[in-house]
Design an enzyme around this catalytic site. Structure first.
Site, short mmCIF file in Angstrom:
data_model
loop_
_atom_site.label_atom_id
_atom_site.label_comp_id
_atom_site.label_asym_id
_atom_site.label_seq_id
_atom_site.Cartn_x
_atom_site.Cartn_y
_atom_site.Cartn_z
N HIS A 270 58.48 61.73 17.55
CA HIS A 270 59.77 61.11 17.18
C HIS A 270 60.39 60.49 18.44
O HIS A 270 59.85 59.53 18.99
CB HIS A 270 60.64 62.20 16.52
CG HIS A 270 61.95 61.76 15.97
ND1 HIS A 270 62.32 60.45 15.80
CD2 HIS A 270 63.04 62.48 15.53
CE1 HIS A 270 63.54 60.37 15.29
NE2 HIS A 270 64.00 61.59 15.13
N GLY B 93 53.92 55.04 20.66
CA GLY B 93 54.53 53.72 20.50
C GLY B 93 53.81 52.89 19.46
O GLY B 93 54.03 51.67 19.35
N PHE B 94 52.94 53.52 18.69
CA PHE B 94 52.22 52.83 17.61
C PHE B 94 52.31 53.65 16.33
O PHE B 94 52.38 54.88 16.38
CB PHE B 94 50.74 52.65 17.98
CG PHE B 94 50.53 51.56 19.00
CD1 PHE B 94 50.26 50.26 18.61
CD2 PHE B 94 50.64 51.85 20.35
CE1 PHE B 94 50.08 49.26 19.55
CE2 PHE B 94 50.48 50.86 21.30
CZ PHE B 94 50.19 49.55 20.91
N HIS C 43 53.87 54.18 12.19
CA HIS C 43 55.18 54.56 11.67
C HIS C 43 55.02 55.10 10.27
O HIS C 43 54.18 54.63 9.51
CB HIS C 43 56.14 53.36 11.65
CG HIS C 43 57.57 53.78 11.57
ND1 HIS C 43 58.18 54.06 10.38
CD2 HIS C 43 58.48 53.98 12.54
CE1 HIS C 43 59.43 54.41 10.62
NE2 HIS C 43 59.65 54.37 11.92
N ASP D 139 59.18 51.85 20.04
CA ASP D 139 59.14 52.64 21.27
C ASP D 139 58.24 52.04 22.34
O ASP D 139 58.48 52.24 23.53
CB ASP D 139 58.68 54.07 20.95
CG ASP D 139 59.72 54.79 20.13
OD1 ASP D 139 60.88 54.82 20.56
OD2 ASP D 139 59.40 55.30 19.04
N ARG E 289 71.61 57.66 18.70
CA ARG E 289 71.53 58.17 17.32
C ARG E 289 72.76 59.02 16.95
O ARG E 289 72.94 59.37 15.77
CB ARG E 289 70.22 58.95 17.15
CG ARG E 289 69.84 59.37 15.73
CD ARG E 289 69.80 58.23 14.72
NE ARG E 289 68.81 57.20 14.95
CZ ARG E 289 67.54 57.21 14.54
NH1 ARG E 289 67.10 58.21 13.84
NH2 ARG E 289 66.73 56.18 14.79
N ARG F 190 62.24 46.40 14.37
CA ARG F 190 62.97 46.59 15.63
C ARG F 190 62.10 46.20 16.83
O ARG F 190 62.62 45.84 17.89
CB ARG F 190 63.37 48.07 15.77
CG ARG F 190 64.19 48.59 14.61
CD ARG F 190 64.25 50.09 14.58
NE ARG F 190 62.93 50.70 14.47
CZ ARG F 190 62.68 51.99 14.52
NH1 ARG F 190 63.68 52.84 14.69
NH2 ARG F 190 61.45 52.47 14.42
N HIS G 39 68.37 55.40 11.37
CA HIS G 39 67.12 55.08 10.69
C HIS G 39 66.89 56.00 9.50
O HIS G 39 65.89 56.72 9.44
CB HIS G 39 65.94 55.11 11.67
CG HIS G 39 64.88 54.12 11.32
ND1 HIS G 39 63.68 54.48 10.77
CD2 HIS G 39 64.85 52.78 11.41
CE1 HIS G 39 62.96 53.39 10.55
NE2 HIS G 39 63.64 52.34 10.94
N1 COA Z 1 47.58 56.39 17.04
C1 COA Z 1 46.38 56.60 16.44
N2 COA Z 1 46.22 56.70 15.12
C2 COA Z 1 47.33 56.56 14.35
C3 COA Z 1 48.59 56.32 14.89
C4 COA Z 1 48.69 56.24 16.30
N3 COA Z 1 49.87 56.05 16.91
N4 COA Z 1 49.49 56.24 13.89
C5 COA Z 1 48.82 56.41 12.75
N5 COA Z 1 47.51 56.60 13.03
C6 COA Z 1 46.45 56.86 12.09
C7 COA Z 1 46.59 58.27 11.53
O1 COA Z 1 45.92 59.20 12.37
C8 COA Z 1 45.95 58.15 10.19
O2 COA Z 1 44.56 58.18 10.34
P1 COA Z 1 43.65 58.97 9.26
O3 COA Z 1 43.96 58.30 7.93
O4 COA Z 1 42.27 58.79 9.74
O5 COA Z 1 44.14 60.39 9.29
C9 COA Z 1 46.32 56.74 9.77
O6 COA Z 1 46.63 56.02 10.97
C10 COA Z 1 47.50 56.67 8.85
O7 COA Z 1 48.58 57.35 9.44
P2 COA Z 1 49.80 57.80 8.57
O8 COA Z 1 49.46 58.98 7.74
O9 COA Z 1 50.32 56.62 7.85
O10 COA Z 1 50.84 58.24 9.71
P3 COA Z 1 52.06 59.24 9.53
O11 COA Z 1 53.07 58.63 8.66
O12 COA Z 1 51.65 60.61 9.17
O13 COA Z 1 52.53 59.30 11.05
C11 COA Z 1 53.58 58.76 13.05
C12 COA Z 1 53.48 58.45 11.57
C13 COA Z 1 54.76 58.04 13.63
C14 COA Z 1 53.78 60.27 13.24
C15 COA Z 1 52.28 58.34 13.74
O14 COA Z 1 52.11 56.96 13.56
C16 COA Z 1 52.26 58.68 15.21
O15 COA Z 1 51.96 59.81 15.57
N6 COA Z 1 52.59 57.70 16.11
C17 COA Z 1 52.64 57.98 17.52
C18 COA Z 1 53.97 58.54 17.93
C19 COA Z 1 55.07 57.52 17.81
O16 COA Z 1 54.97 56.41 18.31
N7 COA Z 1 56.16 57.95 17.19
C20 COA Z 1 57.34 57.12 17.02
C21 COA Z 1 57.46 56.65 15.63
S1 COA Z 1 58.79 55.48 15.47
#
Ligand code: COA
Length: 371
Positions: free
Chosen positions: A217, A253-254, A256, A308, A333, A265, A182
């Site tokens: 991650h 799991g939410f 990205h 995820d 990976r 995916r 990825h």
């Molecule tokens: N649960 C709650 N809120 C979420 C969220 C989640 N899973 N993913 C994004 N958001 C919120 C952020 O808190 C942010 O809110 P804000 O603007 O009020 O601060 C907004 O959505 C935008 O987020 P963004 O800056 O685009 O996210 P990022 O690129 O920094 O983070 C992740 C991406 C993957 C780290 C983040 O979505 C996350 O922590 N997900 C949960 C862990 C996960 O599933 N990881 C696997 C990724 S494949």
């Protein structure tokens, strides 16, 4: 100069390995991952990532034979594994196994592709040899039939049973294809960063595994499972999700970094998670809870499910313990990381971004030392 927190949106190099969410869509070396998941095995995709094209039948047979040849672990590695505590994090066990291999079989004289094959053969054995040893003091044989896929080898060692439903094996195999690569994911970034210092292959891989372990991650699939387990039904889930939103909690799991709409995916593995519900060992309730959450969070918060979430639903139905979910991601990976390590080495420049200083102003040591 503008700061980019989390290096968000920063383009820090070029790659031929994959495209993600932009232009031509999600592809490994030009091949659409959706088609790879439909028509190929994980072994074919691993070969593609290591050798930059899909294998012929003969190349594939040779590749599978080589991977299978590394399933039995060196005695010194088994001794290391036997000394690790019962309550170790399973990803730490794999990281330690990888690091130990780097001392037993150091890089000089081995090509990155050959070391990746070594790890593809050994990773399931490392985890599951340790697992059976610490839970029942059994020293299992890690040798399985040479024609067994990486997915089937994992399932056979996990259950110590030779028979597995073909849908379970296929779902696991597809998840490995989807996890295989990825672009500049956090762990790949770390692998390339380590490679850019001219460090050895096993150090790059060990650093990448440690990075993948984090819940934002590779640990997200395990986190998603723990979250789903806390809900009794779809309606219970929605009530609790509402509260979690008020508390500004993260939904595992939410979301990205790249996909702000659908993660391509997620739909593929969701289909397998759904198919598994029709099996006698399936768990329809778990699937409906995940689906209810997915619909609610998309509508109310504009946050999409990532892969995820449904990997967790699929793996649980395959009988895999949640703590092992990120371990499967590590196995998957391995070829992607290797492709990036080789690419970095092929056109190297030390990766070293800057930090803006925001600490204290100049202070007087002698004034403090008198105190
Ligand atoms: N649960 C709650 N809120 C979420 C969220 C989640 N899973 N993913 C994004 N958001 C919120 C952020 O808190 C942010 O809110 P804000 O603007 O009020 O601060 C907004 O959505 C935008 O987020 P963004 O800056 O685009 O996210 P990022 O690129 O920094 O983070 C992740 C991406 C993957 C780290 C983040 O979505 C996350 O922590 N997900 C949960 C862990 C996960 O599933 N990881 C696997 C990724 S494949």
């Amino acid at each position: 100069m503008e700061e980019a927190k989390g290096l968000k949106g920063v383009v820090a190099g070029r790659t031929r390995v994959s495209t993600v969410g932009k232009g031509v869509g999600f592809r490994y070396f030009g091949y659409a991952v959706k088609e790879l998941a439909e028509h190929c095995s994980f072994e074919q995709v691993a070969y593609l990532l290591l050798y930059r094209d899909l294998p012929s039948q003969e190349q594939l047979r040779d590749f599978q034979r080589k991977v299978a040849g590394f399933r039995d672990l060196p005695p010194a590695l088994k001794q290391v594994l036997e000394r690790l505590p019962r309550d170790s994090n399973p990803v730490d066990v794999m990281r330690t196994g990888c690091s130990a291999l780097g001392t037993l079989e150091p890089e000089p004289g081995h090509k990155p592709e050959d070391m990746a094959i070594r790890l593809l053969g050994s990773f399931s054995s490392i985890l599951l040899y340790w697992h059976h040893f610490v839970i029942s003091s059994k020293r299992i044989s890690c040798v399985t039939a040479p024609e067994d896929s990486v997915a089937l080898h994992f399932l056979k060692l996990l259950t110590l049973s030779p028979n597995h439903d073909p849908l379970v094996v296929k779902a696991l195999d597809v998840s490995l294809i989807l996890y295989a690569e990825h672009e500049f994911s956090s762990s790949t970034y770390v692998a390339r960063m380590a490679a850019s210092t001219l460090s050895d292959f096993y150090s790059c891989m060990t650093a990448a595994i440690g990075t993948l372990r984090g819940p934002l991650h590779g640990g997200a699939n395990e986190g998603a499972m723990k979250m789903l387990e806390g809900f009794k039904s779809p309606s219970d889930a929605l009530e609790k999700v509402e509260l979690m939103r008020k508390r500004k909690q993260l939904f595992m799991g939410f979301g990205h970094r790249i996909y702000k709409g659908a993660d391509p995916r997620a739909a593929i593995i969701k289909d397998y998670a759904k198919q598994l519900t029709s099996k006698p060992f399936g768990n329809r309730k778990l699937f409906t809870i995940a689906e209810a959450m997915e619909g609610y969070l998309l509508k109310e918060a504009g946050i999409s499910a990532n892969m995820d979430l449904y990997v967790a639903v699929a793996y649980r139905q395959c009988g895999i313990p949640a703590a092992f979910f990120p371990c499967l991601f590590v196995i998957a990976r391995t070829p992607g990381w290797t492709a990036h390590i080789s690419e970095q080495r092929g056109d190297n420049k030390l990766i070293k971004p800057l930090l803006r200083y925001n600490g204290p102003g100049p202070r007087d040591v002698s004034a403090r030392a008198k105190l």
